[in-house]
Each structure stands twice: as C-alpha cells, then as structure tokens.
Design an enzyme around this catalytic site. Sequence first.
Site, PDB file in Angstrom:
ATOM      1  N   HIS A  93     128.882 -57.304  30.127  1.00 12.17           N
ATOM      2  CA  HIS A  93     128.678 -57.131  31.260  1.00 12.17           C
ATOM      3  C   HIS A  93     129.593 -55.958  31.047  1.00 12.17           C
ATOM      4  O   HIS A  93     130.047 -56.397  31.399  1.00 12.17           O
ATOM      5  CB  HIS A  93     128.346 -58.453  32.109  1.00 12.17           C
ATOM      6  CG  HIS A  93     127.771 -57.686  33.206  1.00 12.17           C
ATOM      7  ND1 HIS A  93     128.306 -57.315  34.585  1.00 12.17           N
ATOM      8  CD2 HIS A  93     125.848 -58.425  33.548  1.00 12.17           C
ATOM      9  CE1 HIS A  93     127.270 -57.246  35.511  1.00 12.17           C
ATOM     10  NE2 HIS A  93     125.953 -57.724  35.034  1.00 12.17           N
ATOM     11  N   ARG A 113     126.678 -52.217  41.878  1.00  9.00           N
ATOM     12  CA  ARG A 113     125.863 -50.882  41.875  1.00  9.00           C
ATOM     13  C   ARG A 113     124.888 -50.405  42.724  1.00  9.00           C
ATOM     14  O   ARG A 113     125.103 -49.379  42.475  1.00  9.00           O
ATOM     15  CB  ARG A 113     126.820 -50.685  40.361  1.00  9.00           C
ATOM     16  CG  ARG A 113     127.635 -50.817  40.319  1.00  9.00           C
ATOM     17  CD  ARG A 113     127.984 -50.990  37.982  1.00  9.00           C
ATOM     18  NE  ARG A 113     127.623 -51.637  37.222  1.00  9.00           N
ATOM     19  CZ  ARG A 113     126.100 -51.743  36.457  1.00  9.00           C
ATOM     20  NH1 ARG A 113     125.645 -49.833  36.803  1.00  9.00           N
ATOM     21  NH2 ARG A 113     125.611 -52.154  35.772  1.00  9.00           N
TER      22      ARG A 113
END
Length: 431
Positions: A93, A113
């Site tokens: 990740h 994000r």
Amino acid sequence: MQRSEQLEIPILDTMYVTDILTDDNRVFGAYGFDINDGTRYLIHADAVILAAGGHNRIWRRTSSRRDENTGDSFRLAVEAGARLRDPELVQFHPSGIIEPEHAAGTLISEAARGEGGILRNALGERFMERYDPERMELSTRDRVALAAYTEIQEGRGTENGGVWLDVSHLPRHTIMERLPRVYQTMIEVQMLDITREAVEIAPTAHYSMGGVWVNPEDHSTDVDGLYAIGEASSGLHGANRLGGNSLIELLVYGRIVGQAAAAYSANLPAQTRSTDAIDAARGELDRLLAADGAENVRALQRAIRNMMTDHAGVVRSEEGLREGLRKLDAIEARMADLGIHPDIAGFQDLAHAYDLKSSALAARATLEAALERRETRGAHNRSDYPEMDPDLQVNLVWSPDTGVTREAIDPIPEEISELIREVSVEGKLVE
Ligand SMILES: Cc1cc2nc3c(=O)[nH]c(=O)nc-3n(C[C@H](O)[C@H](O)[C@H](O)COP(=O)(O)OP(=O)(O)OC[C@H]3O[C@@H](n4cnc5c(N)ncnc54)[C@H](O)[C@@H]3O)c2cc1C
C-alpha cells in the site's frame, strides 16, 4: 463473533495454535497453548479451517496489527503437509506512516488521496506527474507505491526514507468530516495535525495474494479435512487484489468453506488420531520452553523483516533475492540458539518464537518464488524483468521438499468471462 456467541460456539480467544494435527494426511485437530498462563490445549476436530491471515508482517513496514500476519498459516499448513501458492505476490500500500518504529507501516487511508491529498518528494516536486500525469494521486495503489518507492530509491526521499502526503490545503471541515480517522490516528501516534502539516509516508506491506494452496471450489487443501480462507488462502485475487475485495471474499467463502467443512465432517466414517503427532507437537513446545540460548527472538524477527524489506520489497531483482536467501540461511543458523523466557506477564515470548519459525518459512517461500517469477506482474516488480511474460501466466506452487513448481491456471469459463464483460460495460464493476 457475536453470532458465534449466540450459537454458543466456544471461543478460545487466548489460545496460540502451534500445530495442526494430522494422521496419514488427514486432520484430526490442533495443538497450542494459552498465551496468558501457558495452559496446553489439545483440540480434536474432524475438519480445521485455517483463517490465521497472511504474511505481510515479515516486512519491516506493514499495515497489520502488531504480532499478527507473521506467516503462521503458511507454516501450520506446510507442516501439516499442504503446499503454498504464489507467496511472492504481496500488495504494498502506498501510504504507511514511518514513525514511531513500533507503528511503522500503519495505514493512512487512500481516502486521503481521494479527497485531494497531494504527494511530494523531498525536493517539493509533485512526483506523480512523472508516473501517471493523467490520474496523478488518484492512480492505482500499486503504481503509486512503485512511484513513491522509486523516488525514495533514487535519492529524492525524505531523510527518514519517505515522501510527503499533504492534505493541509483542504478546508479544515473537509478533513474533519471526510478524514476523521486519519486526523485522529496522526494525533495519537505522532501528535501531528494533518490540517496544518504533511505526513511522512512510505510503501507498506498490506495484503498477501498468495498463501496456502486451495481448491478453488471449496478451499480444501492437499490435506484431508484442512481448509483455508482469507489471506491464509490463495488464488482468488490473482497477482493484485482490488481494494475492498477482501472482506467480501471472507463473507462469500466463509459460507462456502463452512458448508464444505461441515459436510466433510458429517461424511467422515471415523476419526483416527496419532499419538506420535501429539507427542511431536508437545515435544517441540517443551523444547522451546527449555531453550536458554543467546539469541533473542525479537532481534531475529527484526533481522528477517529488514532482510525482506531490503531484498524482496516493492521492487525485486535476481541479485537482491539471492542475497536475501544468503542472509536467511544465516538467520536460520542463529535460530538454533534461541533463548525463550516466559515471565509473569505471560507466554508471549513463546508465541514470538513460533512466529519467528513461521516468518522464516514464509520468507524462504517468498524469496524462492520471487526468484522464479522472472517477470513483472501485478504487485510483483522485477527490475531485471520489467515486462510481463506470457509463459509465466501460471501459479507458482511451493513446498520445502519440491521448491517452486509451475501449475497451469484453468481458463475462465466463457459464461463467466461474458458476465464480467457485461458488468464492465454497464459500469457496475467497482474498480
Ligand atoms: C488497515 C487495514 C484496512 C483494510 N481495509 C479493508 C477494506 O476496507 N476492505 C477490505 O475488503 N479489506 C480491507 N483490508 C484487508 C482485510 O482487512 C484483510 O484482508 C482481512 O481482515 C483478512 O482477514 P483474515 O481473516 O484472512 O485474516 P486476519 O484478519 O489477519 O485474521 C487472522 C487471525 O488469526 C489469528 N492468528 C494468527 N496466527 C494464529 C495462531 N498461531 N494461533 C491463534 N490465532 C492466530 C490472528 O490473531 C488474527 O486474529 C484492510 C486491512 C488493513 C490492515
């Protein structure tokens, strides 16, 4: 958990399982001890469903909880006679925190994000422009992880070996409404206010696509009566799992595997047991409890995690993997001289010793399979083989006796391909 309690299914919450017991390639139970007071448990069972997670804690930074996902499923299954499949396929990740060390790898949700978070390197460059100028920070998990890794490797990372994730330009109320857990986590672990400051992050080992070899129909294994599910199992997510698919898999296969195991048990005419198998499990536990060598279990766990991070991380190479195997040989030699000391606080040190054995086995399987997969596919990046190789559209199956062998993947039945095409066209496919 609540449903199990309603059905009065006994839950042994503090039992550490050390062995799956078998007789003539057939399961008859499990052995273990209580991590608080050391009580031994011998459980007789017609069928065992292994749901002990994956192996992403064998890397230095991992999103898993402390002391979990050390590859226990891998060792328990292999020692029972099962094989592993695609252990090299591990998803990293992009956003794990770096400090403090004991929380290294803790996840910062991708929502950061998604809400407009910006990634910068130590030079202040918005580096996703180089890797995916169209989608930028909204690019896929593996591409963002690879981009961050490349920035760090090429010397544009922060002093601590990370990059910056910044949401401080977003309105405060957006952060508090949409990213409350990220805000809270960062206050708790670093006393850092994300509404004002950027977070230092680096790729973190997150999900094991590989695991115990299972039959795709019912997740049975090579051992009669042994099943595996979730991150302990393998095959379902190919070389790169889509975010969000894991919990769905657990629900769907929870039902399928539960029914298969119950049917197997109901049809079993008799259960045979092996006193040799029980004696071996008990003997190993006694031997470890008496171990008074100079090597510290935690230090060796750290050595494995450092080695895997250095040699089998986001990007791998022949040279690096071979060096990793050499280091693993040396670590395993040191494991012969362990010192294990349960104390008044409990038997955690003994559990760590078994975790260490599991980590070493999972690391060897991963390194050997990663070496053999001389291509780049999904989450597996080889700097020396940057393209996908059609000949390697196979599963890599591992056991300590055979090493890595190739197994063909059955073609997807036409009606299922058709269904996938239909839902994709209708835009119902989540990712
Ligand atoms: C921070 C984070 C966020 C995530 N978000 C999502 C999401 O939004 N959607 C999604 O689909 N997936 C998500 N995932 C992935 C998903 O949570 C995992 O893939 C899933 O929980 C795996 O379940 P599991 O039962 O296979 O293994 P685990 O949840 O790892 O459970 C394994 C259990 O086995 C126990 N165990 C291990 N060894 C032994 C032993 N020797 N003796 C006794 N017990 C043992 C462990 O203590 C643990 O309780 C996320 C993962 C993380 C880390």
